[in-house]
Design a protein around this motif. Structure first.
Motif, short mmCIF file in Angstrom:
data_model
loop_
_atom_site.label_atom_id
_atom_site.label_comp_id
_atom_site.label_asym_id
_atom_site.label_seq_id
_atom_site.Cartn_x
_atom_site.Cartn_y
_atom_site.Cartn_z
N ILE A 1 1.10 -1.34 0.10
CA ILE A 1 -0.09 -0.03 -0.05
C ILE A 1 0.87 1.18 -0.08
O ILE A 1 1.52 1.59 1.02
CB ILE A 1 -1.25 -0.17 1.20
N ARG A 2 1.18 1.60 -1.17
CA ARG A 2 1.87 2.80 -1.25
C ARG A 2 1.80 4.01 -0.47
O ARG A 2 2.68 4.70 0.11
CB ARG A 2 1.91 3.08 -2.93
N GLU A 3 0.52 4.44 -0.43
CA GLU A 3 -0.08 5.61 0.40
C GLU A 3 0.32 5.65 1.84
O GLU A 3 0.52 6.73 2.50
CB GLU A 3 -1.67 5.81 0.16
N PHE A 4 0.35 4.46 2.44
CA PHE A 4 0.67 4.34 3.60
C PHE A 4 2.10 3.76 3.98
O PHE A 4 2.66 3.61 5.30
CB PHE A 4 -0.06 3.30 4.55
N GLY A 5 3.01 3.47 3.08
CA GLY A 5 4.23 3.12 3.27
C GLY A 5 4.55 1.54 3.56
O GLY A 5 5.31 0.98 4.34
#
Length: 123
Positions: A61-65
């Protein structure tokens, strides 16, 4: 990549076992033996002085790292091998027992194996 194979084989086995009906015990036994062979191969090619090996890391999940990161080191290779050794024995222990819905019992065993491998290889 081999660590991902260790995670995927029992998960796929759980799906096939759930769909197999009365042959669930033999499907689960076959897949658990395949998983044991993969774990045994990993054990023999594992370098005890090499640190983390067979690592796989990808962004989940790129948005949350959040990353999906698995690998095998000196401690968890033993735990993975033990899990893969015990699963066929667990399946064999239920051979003489007639369950009302064997596909669920053996499917959950295979799902448990996938979850345990995931826990042991998580970084």
């Amino acid at each position: 990549m081999l660590t991902i194979t260790l995670l995927i084989i029992p998960f796929v086995a759980a799906i096939f076992t759930l769909l197999s009906g009365k042959n669930a015990k033999w499907v689960a036994l076959g897949f658990s033996i395949i998983e044991l062979a993969v774990a045994k191969y990993l054990y023999f090619v594992f370098n005890p002085e090499g640190g983390l090996q067979f690592a796989f890391d990808t962004v989940w999940i790129r948005e949350f790292g959040v990353h999906f990161n698995v690998g095998i080191d000196g401690i968890n290779i033993i735990l993975v091998l033990l899990t893969c050794l015990l699963t066929p024995l667990i399946v064999l222990s239920g051979i003489g027992v007639n369950y009302s819905k064997p596909q669920f019992f053996y499917g959950l065993i295979m799902l448990m194996q996938s979850a345990l491998i995931g826990v042991f290889t998580a970084q």
